[in-house]
Design a protein around this motif. Structure first.
Motif, mmCIF file in Angstrom:
data_model
loop_
_atom_site.group_PDB
_atom_site.id
_atom_site.type_symbol
_atom_site.label_atom_id
_atom_site.label_comp_id
_atom_site.label_asym_id
_atom_site.label_seq_id
_atom_site.Cartn_x
_atom_site.Cartn_y
_atom_site.Cartn_z
ATOM 1 N N GLY A 65 0.736 -1.164 -0.051
ATOM 2 C CA GLY A 65 0.069 -0.029 -0.105
ATOM 3 C C GLY A 65 0.830 1.192 -0.020
ATOM 4 O O GLY A 65 0.192 2.259 -0.210
ATOM 5 N N ARG A 66 1.984 1.181 0.270
ATOM 6 C CA ARG A 66 3.040 2.286 0.144
ATOM 7 C C ARG A 66 3.928 2.226 -0.711
ATOM 8 O O ARG A 66 4.574 3.301 -1.307
ATOM 9 N N PHE A 67 4.375 1.064 -1.237
ATOM 10 C CA PHE A 67 5.480 0.800 -2.209
ATOM 11 C C PHE A 67 5.075 0.089 -3.308
ATOM 12 O O PHE A 67 4.143 -0.522 -3.326
ATOM 13 N N THR A 68 5.514 0.594 -4.427
ATOM 14 C CA THR A 68 4.982 -0.009 -5.777
ATOM 15 C C THR A 68 6.177 -0.366 -6.719
ATOM 16 O O THR A 68 7.174 0.656 -6.823
ATOM 17 N N ILE A 69 6.128 -1.737 -7.063
ATOM 18 C CA ILE A 69 7.601 -1.904 -8.081
ATOM 19 C C ILE A 69 6.865 -2.110 -9.428
ATOM 20 O O ILE A 69 5.722 -2.505 -9.615
ATOM 21 N N SER A 70 7.862 -1.640 -10.392
ATOM 22 C CA SER A 70 7.313 -1.641 -11.770
ATOM 23 C C SER A 70 8.788 -1.697 -12.434
ATOM 24 O O SER A 70 10.056 -1.793 -12.002
ATOM 25 N N ARG A 71 8.508 -2.048 -13.781
ATOM 26 C CA ARG A 71 9.708 -2.254 -14.689
ATOM 27 C C ARG A 71 9.470 -1.780 -15.861
ATOM 28 O O ARG A 71 8.465 -1.679 -16.490
ATOM 29 N N ASP A 72 10.525 -1.327 -16.702
ATOM 30 C CA ASP A 72 10.544 -0.796 -18.046
ATOM 31 C C ASP A 72 11.472 -1.743 -18.803
ATOM 32 O O ASP A 72 12.701 -1.448 -18.568
ATOM 33 N N ASN A 73 11.137 -2.801 -19.377
ATOM 34 C CA ASN A 73 11.981 -3.643 -19.994
ATOM 35 C C ASN A 73 12.654 -2.945 -21.332
ATOM 36 O O ASN A 73 13.699 -3.289 -21.711
ATOM 37 N N ALA A 74 12.131 -2.086 -21.673
ATOM 38 C CA ALA A 74 13.071 -1.117 -23.087
ATOM 39 C C ALA A 74 13.994 -0.631 -22.428
ATOM 40 O O ALA A 74 15.130 -0.563 -23.052
ATOM 41 N N LYS A 75 14.137 -0.225 -21.111
ATOM 42 C CA LYS A 75 15.263 0.251 -20.326
ATOM 43 C C LYS A 75 15.687 -0.660 -19.623
ATOM 44 O O LYS A 75 17.039 -0.067 -18.779
ATOM 45 N N ILE A 76 15.462 -1.957 -19.403
ATOM 46 C CA ILE A 76 15.921 -2.793 -18.584
ATOM 47 C C ILE A 76 16.122 -2.227 -17.359
ATOM 48 O O ILE A 76 17.326 -2.428 -16.626
ATOM 49 N N VAL A 78 14.336 -1.608 -13.286
ATOM 50 C CA VAL A 78 12.932 -1.875 -12.487
ATOM 51 C C VAL A 78 13.104 -0.702 -11.301
ATOM 52 O O VAL A 78 14.311 -0.316 -10.988
ATOM 53 N N TYR A 79 11.991 -0.260 -10.984
ATOM 54 C CA TYR A 79 12.025 0.767 -10.049
ATOM 55 C C TYR A 79 11.048 0.423 -8.952
ATOM 56 O O TYR A 79 10.230 -0.816 -8.797
ATOM 57 N N LEU A 80 11.623 1.120 -7.807
ATOM 58 C CA LEU A 80 10.634 1.016 -6.520
ATOM 59 C C LEU A 80 10.212 2.312 -6.025
ATOM 60 O O LEU A 80 10.966 3.354 -5.457
ATOM 61 N N GLN A 81 8.858 2.533 -6.094
ATOM 62 C CA GLN A 81 8.492 3.982 -5.874
ATOM 63 C C GLN A 81 7.996 3.766 -4.256
ATOM 64 O O GLN A 81 7.151 2.752 -3.834
ATOM 65 N N MET A 82 8.397 4.613 -3.445
ATOM 66 C CA MET A 82 8.288 4.465 -1.957
ATOM 67 C C MET A 82 7.828 5.661 -1.505
ATOM 68 O O MET A 82 8.224 6.973 -1.422
ATOM 69 N N ASN A 83 6.212 5.569 -0.933
ATOM 70 C CA ASN A 83 5.531 6.707 -0.485
ATOM 71 C C ASN A 83 5.251 6.551 1.102
ATOM 72 O O ASN A 83 5.452 5.496 1.494
ATOM 73 N N SER A 84 5.124 7.455 1.680
ATOM 74 C CA SER A 84 4.787 7.485 2.809
ATOM 75 C C SER A 84 5.753 6.665 3.937
ATOM 76 O O SER A 84 5.558 5.866 4.686
ATOM 77 N N LEU A 85 6.831 7.203 3.657
ATOM 78 C CA LEU A 85 8.151 6.441 4.320
ATOM 79 C C LEU A 85 8.225 6.662 5.696
ATOM 80 O O LEU A 85 7.750 7.825 6.305
ATOM 81 N N LYS A 86 8.581 5.563 6.233
ATOM 82 C CA LYS A 86 8.709 5.685 7.879
ATOM 83 C C LYS A 86 10.119 5.400 8.147
ATOM 84 O O LYS A 86 10.806 4.975 7.518
#
Length: 122
Positions: A65-76, A78-86
């Protein structure tokens, strides 16, 4: 294959950061790519994982609910968007990749990045 993690830094509680993990070789992985973290004095723990095509994602309960993982294979990448950090999110974050699917996103990673430090101040 090299994985280069970046994007860590110092942020206040409630803030956001986006981590990136760039691979040096295209099509090196058909398994999971994941993020793990290790806090001072603690063991490394699973944070999030994503399938090779980005179709499925998995999260530790502590970040759901706070972090989101995603990937862009064209750019090879992977991202980790981290919100509401504690403050308890403070750790060195590592990205990892499986050469091929091992049937689990908790273990079986063949390649690891060097880690990027995330510090969350209260």
């Amino acid at each position: 294959v090299q994985l280069q993690a970046s994007g860590g830094g110092l942020v206040q509680a409630g803030g956001s950061l986006r981590l990136s993990c760039a691979a040096s070789v295209r099509t090196f992985s058909s398994g999971f790519m994941g993020w793990f973290r290790q806090a001072p004095g603690k063991e490394r723990e699973f944070v999030a994982a994503i399938t090779w095509n980005g179709g499925s994602t998995y999260y530790a309960d502590s970040v759901k609910g706070r972090f989101t993982i995603s990937r862009d294979n064209a750019k090879i990448t992977v991202y980790l968007q981290m919100n509401s950090l504690k403050p308890e999110d403070t750790a060195v974050y590592y990205c990892a990749a499986q050469r091929y699917s091992k049937g689990s996103y908790y273990f079986g990673y063949d390649f690891w990045g060097q880690g990027t430090l995330v510090t969350v101040s209260s």
